[in-house]
Design an enzyme around this catalytic site. Sequence first.
Site, mmCIF file in Angstrom:
data_model
loop_
_atom_site.group_PDB
_atom_site.id
_atom_site.type_symbol
_atom_site.label_atom_id
_atom_site.label_comp_id
_atom_site.label_asym_id
_atom_site.label_seq_id
_atom_site.Cartn_x
_atom_site.Cartn_y
_atom_site.Cartn_z
ATOM 1 N N GLY A 145 0.786 -1.345 -0.032
ATOM 2 C CA GLY A 145 -0.024 -0.093 -0.168
ATOM 3 C C GLY A 145 0.812 1.242 0.006
ATOM 4 C CG ASN A 146 -0.095 4.773 -1.439
ATOM 5 O OD1 ASN A 146 -0.667 5.596 -1.027
ATOM 6 N ND2 ASN A 146 -0.520 4.071 -2.726
#
Length: 221
Positions: A29-30
Amino acid sequence: KKKLPLVNKKVLVTAGPTYEAIDPVRFIGNHSSGKMGFALADELASLGADVTLIAGPVALKSKYNSIKRIDVTSAADMLTACLDNFADADACVMCAAVADYTPAQVATQKIKKTEDHFNIELKKTTDILKTLGAQKRDDQVLVGFALETNNEELHAKEKLQKKNLDLIVLNSLNDSGAGFKSDTNKVTLIDRNLNKTVYDLKSKTEVAHDICLKVTQLLTK
Ligand code: C5P
């Protein structure tokens, strides 16, 4: 009473990160919080637009019940939701931090901790914004974001042209108080004619207001 400027305009907004599954319990993810995209959706709705918000995994809520929300997880899901809604949209504001790479294979069982070194093969995701840019009609307005760390303006202008955008919102990681998790942002707007407007550091709500003024101009000209 003054008529709201975006009544009868359909606007598609993407917001937040995407999660790319590695196995049933893990993902890539980020740090995108979704705050900028949600602020944009709220601002567009307040201007009278019919807003569809395609949101990656975030815990945020919208201010207006009129906003139609589509929750997605991965870049592939977000692409499908965008393609489903693009033809109907008068404008699209693509604020999501979409993963550029996704695992080439998703393990069906949880991966065990056996090897000392472990590699995950990644493959490119489809660039949603570029895909929409390629099928954009003359009457549609397409807005992208660019988060750059170096040669910001040059990279933003290249993206604007390569992805066939009407407007790009550049936010620099070099500006303190701008970007991912904060409640403030500092942006530069660049349009198709490469006209550039530099804004001060402001709350994301105020930044959304500035961006929406420009979108309104592009939609009503
Ligand atoms: O090329 P880059 O990822 O920096 O471009 C950022 C812009 O493109 C953002 O507006 C983002 O929402 C969009 N994007 C996308 N699909 C991707 C990657 C980026 O829509 N796979």
